[in-house]
Enzyme design. Structure first.
Site, PDB file in Angstrom:
ATOM      1  N   HIS A   7       0.808  -1.223   0.016  1.00 46.29           N
ATOM      2  CA  HIS A   7       0.031   0.010   0.089  1.00 46.29           C
ATOM      3  C   HIS A   7       0.811   1.067   0.293  1.00 46.29           C
ATOM      4  O   HIS A   7       1.503   1.667   0.979  1.00 46.29           O
ATOM      5  CB  HIS A   7      -0.942   0.055   1.231  1.00 46.29           C
ATOM      6  CG  HIS A   7      -1.827   1.145   1.444  1.00 46.29           C
ATOM      7  ND1 HIS A   7      -1.972   1.906   2.451  1.00 46.29           N
ATOM      8  CD2 HIS A   7      -2.993   1.515   0.586  1.00 46.29           C
ATOM      9  CE1 HIS A   7      -2.858   2.704   2.497  1.00 46.29           C
ATOM     10  NE2 HIS A   7      -3.435   2.523   1.301  1.00 46.29           N
ATOM     11  N   LYS A 110      -7.054   9.505  -8.012  1.00 41.93           N
ATOM     12  CA  LYS A 110      -7.383  10.331  -6.924  1.00 41.93           C
ATOM     13  C   LYS A 110      -8.181  11.692  -7.304  1.00 41.93           C
ATOM     14  O   LYS A 110      -7.708  12.856  -7.540  1.00 41.93           O
ATOM     15  CB  LYS A 110      -6.553  11.131  -6.004  1.00 41.93           C
ATOM     16  CG  LYS A 110      -5.579   9.882  -5.256  1.00 41.93           C
ATOM     17  CD  LYS A 110      -6.269   8.689  -4.407  1.00 41.93           C
ATOM     18  CE  LYS A 110      -6.642   9.840  -3.088  1.00 41.93           C
ATOM     19  NZ  LYS A 110      -7.187   8.858  -2.261  1.00 41.93           N
TER      20      LYS A 110
END
Length: 240
Positions: A7, A110
């Site tokens: 991650h 994003k």
């Protein structure tokens, strides 16, 4: 076999979303990395999680209001003990490095708060330039963006991010031509994993850092876990 995605790179031990975090994730035997992209004022695709640079660098302001040159001058490693300066990487820089390995890259777009006009097209062009169509998974909380990406590039896998539990997520994923979905692990149970996987929809849960949870999800046959701790995940997978 469950795959391990680091991650934001190996972010438990290194500054998130930096080249060192990606390099160390590969050394930790992660199968893939999960990264976040935003776009600079002058249209460069850069790897950073937040819309602003304040949390992860020694600078301040919105990514979209800074030029690539201004962004590059910032230190993304300043919160970590070692003194090396870590730059915010560009997507092309990451792809250059990926030419030397076989790591899978989960790109989280994003663009759920700021729409970033043309980000999907730019990213897809870059992926095609490097021939990485089969090594990329697009994910986003902006599902419109995923559908848009699928329409331009049906050869690149998409997987919606889900923060809340939704009814029969495998049916939803299938409806938007996604090959998987990335849920918050807290909204997951064995039944959802089994039903999804048996319908050829991959489940990759985020962000799984607890070893007990890792073991339980792996035993249920989950496709992948997204974790800050790739070394721990690899040890547990090896034991199983």
């Amino acid at each position: 076999m469950t795959k391990i995605f680091a991650h934001r790179g190996f972010s438990a031990n290194y500054p998130e979303n930096t080249m060192i975090a990606f390099v160390e994730a590969e050394k930790a035997k992660a199968d893939g990395i999960e990264i976040d992209i935003q776009m600079t004022k002058d249209g460069e695709i850069v790897i950073i999680h937040d819309e602003k640079v304040d949390r992860t660098t020694n600078g301040s302001g919105f990514v979209q209001q800074l030029s690539y040159k201004e962004l590059r001058a910032l230190n993304a490693g300043h919160r970590f003990k070692y003194s090396n300066k870590e730059s915010i990487p560009t997507l092309s820089e990451l792809f250059e490095w990926m030419q030397g390995n076989s790591i899978i890259c989960n790109i989280e777009m994003k663009n759920n708060k700021i729409s970033y006009e043309g980000m999907e097209e730019k990213t897809i062009n870059l992926i095609r330039q490097y021939g990485f169509e089969k090594r990329i998974i697009f994910s986003s909380f902006n599902h419109y963006s995923l559908v848009h990406s699928y329409r331009i590039a049906p050869e690149i896998e998409t997987a919606p991010l889900l923060s809340d539990g939704i009814y029969q997520p495998w049916i939803y994923a299938n409806a938007i031509n996604a090959k998987g979905f990335h849920p918050n692990y807290k909204r997951l149970n064995g039944e959802i994993i089994r039903a999804s996987e048996s319908n050829n929809i991959k489940v990759r849960a985020y962000t799984v850092n607890n070893s007990k949870t890792m073991r339980a999800l792996m035993k249920e046959g989950i496709s992948a876990i997204i974790t800050d701790e790739p070394i721990i995940a690899r040890e547990i997978l090896t034991q199983l």
